[in-house]
Design a protein around this motif. Structure first.
Motif, PDB file in Angstrom:
ATOM      1  N   GLY A 221      45.816  45.045  29.429  1.00  0.00           N
ATOM      2  CA  GLY A 221      47.896  44.277  29.216  1.00  0.00           C
ATOM      3  C   GLY A 221      48.010  44.201  30.504  1.00  0.00           C
ATOM      4  N   LEU A 222      48.106  45.077  31.236  1.00  0.00           N
ATOM      5  CA  LEU A 222      48.713  44.692  32.830  1.00  0.00           C
ATOM      6  C   LEU A 222      48.356  43.287  33.384  1.00  0.00           C
ATOM      7  N   THR A 223      47.085  42.795  33.017  1.00  0.00           N
ATOM      8  CA  THR A 223      46.982  41.176  33.031  1.00  0.00           C
ATOM      9  C   THR A 223      47.415  40.011  32.898  1.00  0.00           C
ATOM     10  N   VAL A 224      47.532  40.592  31.520  1.00  0.00           N
ATOM     11  CA  VAL A 224      48.730  39.844  30.833  1.00  0.00           C
ATOM     12  C   VAL A 224      50.150  39.900  31.301  1.00  0.00           C
ATOM     13  N   LEU A 225      50.995  41.123  31.194  1.00  0.00           N
ATOM     14  CA  LEU A 225      51.868  41.262  31.947  1.00  0.00           C
ATOM     15  C   LEU A 225      52.105  40.538  33.755  1.00  0.00           C
ATOM     16  N   GLU A 226      50.987  40.370  34.491  1.00  0.00           N
ATOM     17  CA  GLU A 226      51.143  39.788  35.472  1.00  0.00           C
ATOM     18  C   GLU A 226      51.221  38.838  35.702  1.00  0.00           C
ATOM     19  N   ARG A 227      50.660  37.956  34.238  1.00  0.00           N
ATOM     20  CA  ARG A 227      50.222  36.680  34.479  1.00  0.00           C
ATOM     21  C   ARG A 227      51.880  35.961  33.436  1.00  0.00           C
ATOM     22  N   HIS A 228      53.001  37.006  33.546  1.00  0.00           N
ATOM     23  CA  HIS A 228      54.458  36.235  33.081  1.00  0.00           C
ATOM     24  C   HIS A 228      55.229  37.122  34.252  1.00  0.00           C
ATOM     25  N   GLY A 229      55.114  37.483  35.190  1.00  0.00           N
ATOM     26  CA  GLY A 229      55.652  38.199  36.439  1.00  0.00           C
ATOM     27  C   GLY A 229      55.851  38.674  36.609  1.00  0.00           C
ATOM     28  N   ALA A 230      55.342  40.292  36.300  1.00  0.00           N
ATOM     29  CA  ALA A 230      55.026  41.540  35.836  1.00  0.00           C
ATOM     30  C   ALA A 230      54.876  41.515  37.838  1.00  0.00           C
ATOM     31  N   PRO A 231      54.828  42.819  38.299  1.00  0.00           N
ATOM     32  CA  PRO A 231      54.843  43.163  40.015  1.00  0.00           C
ATOM     33  C   PRO A 231      52.892  43.679  39.831  1.00  0.00           C
ATOM     34  N   ARG A 232      52.399  42.828  40.344  1.00  0.00           N
ATOM     35  CA  ARG A 232      50.902  43.708  40.125  1.00  0.00           C
ATOM     36  C   ARG A 232      50.988  44.753  41.449  1.00  0.00           C
ATOM     37  N   ARG A 233      49.491  45.588  41.405  1.00  0.00           N
ATOM     38  CA  ARG A 233      49.387  46.730  41.481  1.00  0.00           C
ATOM     39  C   ARG A 233      49.720  46.606  43.194  1.00  0.00           C
ATOM     40  N   VAL A 234      50.158  47.758  43.316  1.00  0.00           N
ATOM     41  CA  VAL A 234      50.271  48.012  44.766  1.00  0.00           C
ATOM     42  C   VAL A 234      48.713  48.337  45.450  1.00  0.00           C
TER      43      VAL A 234
END
Length: 241
Positions: A221-234
């Motif tokens: 799910g995080l991979t999909v959100l990152e693809r749409h511009g969500a911040p990546r893992r710090v």
């Protein structure tokens, strides 16, 4: 969100002399209810991430009440929020305002009233937009989320713009998106984990640890959100500031 990392640094510097109080203020999107399926809410995931990073006392008080509109938050902000002297308040509201057809000017006036009251009480205010609701919920929160962005920008409040990342996911993969929803208007346990982790990333802290049975689904799910511009893992080094 430039003020968030500075806030975290100040909390670390204060050490155990300070209890850092956060209030999660909203409606059924915020409460711990049956839609969490016995798992954590997004506010819990955010708490874990902040406690892990700050390594000091961080208390998150959940004051969500199902069915609330922004007007309801205005009516109870003194007793449920100001009374606990929070350092930071995260406001997640608008779904019920949209569903009940509340006029946008009224919604905006309520948000501005909340920001003014909390700012005068010494709290940092953060507006958090919604995840995307499924079409069968019968109403569209897009315009209300636009109002939240405008109020945040004009008042100098913080903004966690979750809708900007969740809504494109729904549009591009409506079938896949349903895997994070309990019902048309609420996130399930997986959705709450994603929502909370993305909020934590906006604060500039590392992701909290996950139970083994959720690790792959959350990562996907995080991979999909990152693809749409969500911040990546710090990166872990940020936690050492």
């Amino acid at each position: 969100m430039q003020q968030f990392p500075e806030l975290i640094r100040s909390w670390r510097a204060a050490g155990n002399e300070q209890v850092n109080r956060i209030v999660a203020f909203g409606s059924s999107n915020t409460i711990i209810g049956t839609h969490n399926e016995g798992r954590h809410s997004w506010a819990c995931w955010l708490t874990f991430a902040l406690q892990q990073s700050v390594k000091q006392r961080v208390w998150v008080l959940n004051t969500g009440i199902g069915g609330n509109t922004a007007a309801d938050l205005v009516a109870r902000v003194d007793g449920d929020v100001v009374a606990v002297h929070p350092h930071l308040v995260i406001i997640t509201i608008g779904g019920n305002d949209s569903g009940r057809g509340r006029p946008l000017p009224d919604f905006e006036a309520d948000l501005r009233s909340l920001e003014k009251t909390l700012q005068e009480a010494g709290a940092l205010v953060v507006f958090q937009t919604y995840y995307a609701l499924l079409p069968e919920v019968g109403h569209d929160v897009t315009k209300h989320m636009e109002v939240e962005r405008r109020v945040a920008e004009s008042t100098g409040a913080g903004l966690i713009d979750q809708y900007a990342w969740f809504h494109p996911w729904l549009k591009s993969d409506p079938t896949g998106y349903r895997a994070i929803m309990k019902d048309p208007g609420h996130l399930n346990a997986l959705g709450n984990a994603l929502f909370g982790i993305i909020a934590a990333r906006c604060f500039g802290v590392s992701d909290p640890p996950l139970p083994a049975d959720m690790q792959q689904s959350v990562a996907d799910g995080l991979t999909v959100l990152e693809r749409h511009g969500a911040p990546r893992r710090v990166q872990a080094a940020i936690d050492k500031l």
